[in-house]
Design a protein around this motif. Structure first.
Motif, mmCIF file in Angstrom:
data_model
loop_
_atom_site.group_PDB
_atom_site.id
_atom_site.type_symbol
_atom_site.label_atom_id
_atom_site.label_comp_id
_atom_site.label_asym_id
_atom_site.label_seq_id
_atom_site.Cartn_x
_atom_site.Cartn_y
_atom_site.Cartn_z
ATOM 1 N N ASN A 50 -3.465 9.242 -61.333
ATOM 2 C CA ASN A 50 -4.409 9.985 -60.589
ATOM 3 C C ASN A 50 -4.857 9.550 -59.260
ATOM 4 N N GLU A 51 -4.372 8.584 -58.840
ATOM 5 C CA GLU A 51 -4.661 7.709 -57.568
ATOM 6 C C GLU A 51 -3.672 7.492 -56.838
ATOM 7 N N PHE A 52 -3.544 7.401 -55.721
ATOM 8 C CA PHE A 52 -2.400 6.867 -54.763
ATOM 9 C C PHE A 52 -2.238 5.356 -54.943
ATOM 10 N N VAL A 53 -0.936 4.792 -55.034
ATOM 11 C CA VAL A 53 -0.817 3.509 -55.229
ATOM 12 C C VAL A 53 -0.531 2.864 -53.714
ATOM 13 N N ASP A 54 -1.433 2.021 -53.659
ATOM 14 C CA ASP A 54 -1.589 1.425 -52.243
ATOM 15 C C ASP A 54 -0.402 0.179 -51.981
ATOM 16 N N ARG A 55 -0.086 -0.515 -53.023
ATOM 17 C CA ARG A 55 0.776 -1.664 -52.940
ATOM 18 C C ARG A 55 1.520 -1.795 -54.392
ATOM 19 N N LYS A 56 2.830 -2.253 -54.253
ATOM 20 C CA LYS A 56 3.505 -2.511 -55.435
ATOM 21 C C LYS A 56 4.511 -3.649 -55.252
ATOM 22 N N GLY A 57 4.812 -4.466 -56.164
ATOM 23 C CA GLY A 57 5.718 -5.470 -56.119
ATOM 24 C C GLY A 57 5.859 -6.024 -57.611
ATOM 25 N N ILE A 58 6.258 -7.482 -57.693
ATOM 26 C CA ILE A 58 6.646 -8.194 -58.664
ATOM 27 C C ILE A 58 5.728 -9.336 -58.781
ATOM 28 N N CYS A 59 5.494 -9.847 -59.822
ATOM 29 C CA CYS A 59 5.018 -11.232 -59.747
ATOM 30 C C CYS A 59 5.734 -12.233 -60.825
ATOM 31 N N TRP A 60 5.708 -13.446 -60.748
ATOM 32 C CA TRP A 60 6.659 -14.424 -61.602
ATOM 33 C C TRP A 60 6.060 -15.555 -61.909
ATOM 34 N N SER A 61 6.366 -16.524 -62.954
ATOM 35 C CA SER A 61 5.759 -17.629 -63.169
ATOM 36 C C SER A 61 6.684 -18.282 -64.196
ATOM 37 N N GLN A 78 4.232 2.235 -50.844
ATOM 38 C CA GLN A 78 3.325 3.101 -51.212
ATOM 39 C C GLN A 78 3.799 4.074 -52.217
ATOM 40 N N GLY A 79 2.713 4.732 -52.903
ATOM 41 C CA GLY A 79 3.504 6.024 -53.849
ATOM 42 C C GLY A 79 4.211 5.748 -55.007
ATOM 43 N N SER A 80 4.713 6.465 -55.654
ATOM 44 C CA SER A 80 5.427 6.385 -56.999
ATOM 45 C C SER A 80 7.100 6.215 -56.669
ATOM 46 N N GLY A 81 7.726 5.999 -57.700
ATOM 47 C CA GLY A 81 9.205 5.900 -57.257
ATOM 48 C C GLY A 81 9.677 4.511 -57.612
ATOM 49 N N THR A 82 10.914 4.358 -57.295
ATOM 50 C CA THR A 82 11.769 3.269 -57.500
ATOM 51 C C THR A 82 11.753 2.194 -56.375
ATOM 52 N N TYR A 83 11.655 1.012 -56.257
ATOM 53 C CA TYR A 83 11.705 -0.195 -55.449
ATOM 54 C C TYR A 83 12.319 -1.469 -55.917
ATOM 55 N N GLN A 84 12.987 -2.030 -55.034
ATOM 56 C CA GLN A 84 13.418 -3.541 -55.453
ATOM 57 C C GLN A 84 12.710 -4.541 -54.760
ATOM 58 N N SER A 85 12.417 -5.734 -55.316
ATOM 59 C CA SER A 85 11.862 -6.785 -55.154
ATOM 60 C C SER A 85 12.819 -8.018 -55.156
ATOM 61 N N PRO A 86 13.023 -8.783 -54.213
ATOM 62 C CA PRO A 86 13.794 -10.118 -54.126
ATOM 63 C C PRO A 86 13.188 -11.092 -54.597
ATOM 64 N N PHE A 97 9.211 -15.692 -66.379
ATOM 65 C CA PHE A 97 8.192 -14.595 -66.760
ATOM 66 C C PHE A 97 8.125 -13.724 -65.763
ATOM 67 N N ILE A 98 8.568 -12.488 -65.491
ATOM 68 C CA ILE A 98 8.536 -11.621 -64.633
ATOM 69 C C ILE A 98 7.916 -10.141 -64.932
ATOM 70 N N ARG A 99 6.960 -9.851 -64.231
ATOM 71 C CA ARG A 99 6.106 -8.498 -64.487
ATOM 72 C C ARG A 99 6.074 -7.722 -63.100
ATOM 73 N N ALA A 100 6.392 -6.353 -63.111
ATOM 74 C CA ALA A 100 6.163 -5.407 -61.913
ATOM 75 C C ALA A 100 4.633 -5.322 -61.902
ATOM 76 N N CYS A 101 4.044 -4.889 -60.575
ATOM 77 C CA CYS A 101 2.914 -4.665 -60.537
ATOM 78 C C CYS A 101 2.474 -3.447 -59.298
ATOM 79 N N ALA A 102 1.583 -2.580 -59.659
ATOM 80 C CA ALA A 102 1.027 -1.747 -58.780
ATOM 81 C C ALA A 102 -0.465 -1.798 -58.544
ATOM 82 N N ILE A 103 -0.836 -1.533 -57.547
ATOM 83 C CA ILE A 103 -2.077 -1.536 -57.183
ATOM 84 C C ILE A 103 -2.656 -0.086 -56.834
ATOM 85 N N ASN A 104 -3.578 0.433 -57.435
ATOM 86 C CA ASN A 104 -4.484 1.594 -56.650
ATOM 87 C C ASN A 104 -5.840 1.285 -56.784
#
Length: 172
Positions: A50-61, A78-86, A97-104
């Motif tokens: 219910n809020e616009f996604v400002d940024r998205k990506g991945i994080c790993w460690s 921004q927004g919803s949908g599919t994206y790729q992160s190298p 260990f990898i996780r996708a992330c999204a910020i709103n």
């Protein structure tokens, strides 16, 4: 009657505010092109919360539970949908260990954690001097990931014919 109307309006306003600030939902779809030093991660924001996604990506460690404070790749999309992160600069034969992330506006959301292991690099050994060169497989073809550095007194050239370029560019 005024009290009842006031109560209904307050309840509606509270409910509207509560529904408004929900974290996004994000998930990892696939891991592609996994090599000894890189990978491409495909992710999807399935719900913006219910809020616009400002940024998205991945994080790993190399330890469980990676966050944006660890290594991260901000796709800036921004927004919803599919994206790729190298992912670049990974170490061979290492578990990540990898996780996708999204910020709103509700905060940062993370996907379920995925674990990958980078393979050992494959080498081509030059029988003339036993030098090993890292190779990379692209599709069904195997390519050298670095230039030859074999030396012979006659017929061996450096880039711009300057021996200072040998370490970076090899010999021809």
């Amino acid at each position: 009657m005024k009290k009842l109307l006031c109560l209904v309006i307050c309840a509606w306003a509270f409910h509207a505010c509560f529904d408004r600030f929900q974290p996004a939902t994000v998930q990892i779809e696939t891991v592609d092109h996994l090599t000894h030093s890189s990978a491409v991660i495909t992710c999807t924001v399935t719900d913006e919360g219910n809020e616009f996604v400002d940024r998205k990506g991945i994080c790993w460690s190399t330890t469980p539970g990676p966050t944006l404070r660890d290594h991260s790749s901000d796709r800036g999309k921004q927004g919803s949908g599919t994206y790729q992160s190298p992912l670049f600069g990974l170490r061979p034969n290492t578990i990540y260990f990898i996780r996708a992330c999204a910020i709103n506006s509700a905060g940062t959301s993370y996907s379920k954690e995925l674990q990958i292991k980078t393979p050992e690099p494959e080498y081509l050994t030059d029988s003339r001097d036993n030098h090993q060169y890292i190779t990379v497989k692209i599709g069904q073809q195997v390519w050298m990931a670095e230039n030859l550095s074999w030396f012979q007194k006659e017929g061996s050239w450096y880039y711009l014919n300057d021996s200072l370029h040998y370490a970076k560019r090899g010999r021809l």
